[in-house]
Design a protein around this motif. Structure first.
Motif, PDB file in Angstrom:
ATOM      1  N   GLY A 113       0.827  -1.204   0.000  1.00 33.20           N
ATOM      2  CA  GLY A 113       0.000   0.000   0.000  1.00 33.20           C
ATOM      3  C   GLY A 113       0.856   1.246   0.000  1.00 33.20           C
ATOM      4  O   GLY A 113       1.812   1.367  -0.762  1.00 33.20           O
ATOM      5  N   GLY A 114       0.545   2.183   0.901  1.00 37.34           N
ATOM      6  CA  GLY A 114       1.334   3.406   0.994  1.00 37.34           C
ATOM      7  C   GLY A 114       2.606   3.250   1.788  1.00 37.34           C
ATOM      8  O   GLY A 114       3.363   4.214   1.952  1.00 37.34           O
ATOM      9  N   GLY A 115       2.881   2.066   2.325  1.00 39.12           N
ATOM     10  CA  GLY A 115       4.129   1.794   3.014  1.00 39.12           C
ATOM     11  C   GLY A 115       4.086   1.914   4.521  1.00 39.12           C
ATOM     12  O   GLY A 115       5.126   1.814   5.181  1.00 39.12           O
ATOM     13  N   GLY A 116       2.900   2.091   5.101  1.00 41.53           N
ATOM     14  CA  GLY A 116       2.789   2.299   6.537  1.00 41.53           C
ATOM     15  C   GLY A 116       3.321   1.167   7.379  1.00 41.53           C
ATOM     16  O   GLY A 116       4.110   1.378   8.308  1.00 41.53           O
ATOM     17  N   HIS A 117       2.899  -0.052   7.090  1.00 44.92           N
ATOM     18  CA  HIS A 117       3.351  -1.190   7.888  1.00 44.92           C
ATOM     19  C   HIS A 117       4.833  -1.491   7.643  1.00 44.92           C
ATOM     20  O   HIS A 117       5.564  -1.838   8.581  1.00 44.92           O
ATOM     21  CB  HIS A 117       2.505  -2.428   7.592  1.00 44.92           C
ATOM     22  CG  HIS A 117       1.146  -2.379   8.230  1.00 44.92           C
ATOM     23  ND1 HIS A 117       0.009  -2.800   7.575  1.00 44.92           N
ATOM     24  CD2 HIS A 117       0.748  -1.956   9.459  1.00 44.92           C
ATOM     25  CE1 HIS A 117      -1.037  -2.645   8.385  1.00 44.92           C
ATOM     26  NE2 HIS A 117      -0.612  -2.126   9.521  1.00 44.92           N
ATOM     27  N   SER A 118       5.290  -1.345   6.419  1.00 45.07           N
ATOM     28  CA  SER A 118       6.709  -1.560   6.141  1.00 45.07           C
ATOM     29  C   SER A 118       7.566  -0.547   6.896  1.00 45.07           C
ATOM     30  O   SER A 118       8.627  -0.891   7.424  1.00 45.07           O
ATOM     31  CB  SER A 118       6.981  -1.448   4.636  1.00 45.07           C
ATOM     32  OG  SER A 118       6.609  -2.627   3.955  1.00 45.07           O
ATOM     33  N   ALA A 119       7.118   0.699   6.954  1.00 47.61           N
ATOM     34  CA  ALA A 119       7.845   1.733   7.694  1.00 47.61           C
ATOM     35  C   ALA A 119       7.972   1.353   9.159  1.00 47.61           C
ATOM     36  O   ALA A 119       9.031   1.551   9.782  1.00 47.61           O
ATOM     37  CB  ALA A 119       7.144   3.080   7.545  1.00 47.61           C
TER      38      ALA A 119
END
Length: 296
Positions: free
Chosen positions: A36-42
């Motif tokens: 997605g927008g990278g929230g969990h990866s961040a």
């Protein structure tokens, strides 16, 4: 602001619960199957300063947004464009795998994507805009029976036959708002006002699932993903409706390489629900890879 200039923003749900349940090694390798927008990866990279992440998404706009957001961590994260069910890690084995199955705020809020009846737009609904099948093709080419079955099984819509009959009589339909109006007009008198959701919500859900083959690719993914985990590694999946949750629950329980960690799904706190209304329907299930002689 034009539709194409709307920023790709998405508030990750159940983040604390997901990190606490899946992060097993501070220097591990993790797979974010729906970046997605990278929230969990961040958050993975923040919680585990020596970890590496491989991030997947079939939506190129989402992938571009994640790349931009995580540009400072480019040496610790790799991106792959495609559906998670088509990913092959080769010899890689992960300490944790996560997947957030929700449609992002950015996808819903971009009129040109055709996911929402809040805006007039072409009936599209493709997560991967490179694929051929769109919602318009389904609406305008499926038989009345096929449409009714789709709305009933994927949308759990009890007026599915009535809605399908009305749609076929009014074809061709090309826009989201026109379809929503047709669906709303089929409800028996007095039914619409008592619904807590818009009358077209279930039909739009069913179409989105069918366009993107969401349930089949989810089942395929959960069947193979445990073989990508190291023993002791964990998989966490966030679902947003009962059809998805049923698949996750069943496959976690039945898979020979998994031990269920969450006997009941984790849900958002009242505080998170207040801050992010889209977290209200989210359910998180977690399972752990166990040792097995048949492991690959």
């Amino acid at each position: 602001m034009t539709p194409h200039s709307v920023p790709f923003e998405h508030i990750s749900v159940l983040s604390q619960e997901l990190m606490a349940g899946v992060l097993t090694s501070e220097q591990g390798l993790y797979l974010d199957a729906t970046v997605g927008g990278g929230g969990h990866s961040a958050l993975i990279l923040e919680h585990c300063p020596r970890a590496q992440v491989i991030a997947l998404d079939q939506d190129i706009q989402a992938l571009d947004a994640a790349r931009a957001r995580l540009a400072d961590e480019c040496d610790r994260i790799q991106f792959w464009h495609g559906n998670f069910s088509a990913y092959h890690p080769g010899d890689l084995r992960f300490d944790g795998i996560i997947a957030d199955l929700g449609v992002s705020s950015a996808q819903l809020d971009r009129p040109e994507r055709g996911f929402s009846f809040r805006y007039e737009a072409d009936l599209d609904m493709r997560m991967d805009q490179g694929q051929a099948l769109t919602a318009a093709q389904i609406i305008n080419t499926y038989s009345e029976r096929e449409l009714a079955d789709l709305f009933y099984h994927y949308g759990e819509e009890r007026f599915s036959r009535r809605i399908a009959r009305k749609i076929v009589s009014r074809r061709p339909l090309t826009t989201t708002t026109h379809l929503a109006q047709i669906v709303a007009s089929t409800l028996p008198a007095g039914k619409g006002r008592h619904r807590r959701i818009h009358p077209a919500t279930r039909v739009f859900q069913a179409l989105r699932i069918a366009v993107n083959q969401e349930l089949q690719v989810l089942a395929d993914f959960i069947e193979v993903a445990p073989t990508w985990l190291r023993p002791g590694g964990r998989i966490g999946i966030i679902s947003f409706h009962s059809l998805e949750d049923r698949i996750v629950k069943h496959h976690f329980r039945q898979h020979p390489l998994l031990q269920v960690i969450t006997k009941k799904p984790l849900v958002a706190s009242e505080q998170e629900k207040t801050q992010n209304s889209r977290s209200r329907s989210a359910k998180l299930r977690i399972a752990e890879r166990v040792e097995a002689t048949s492991a690959s």
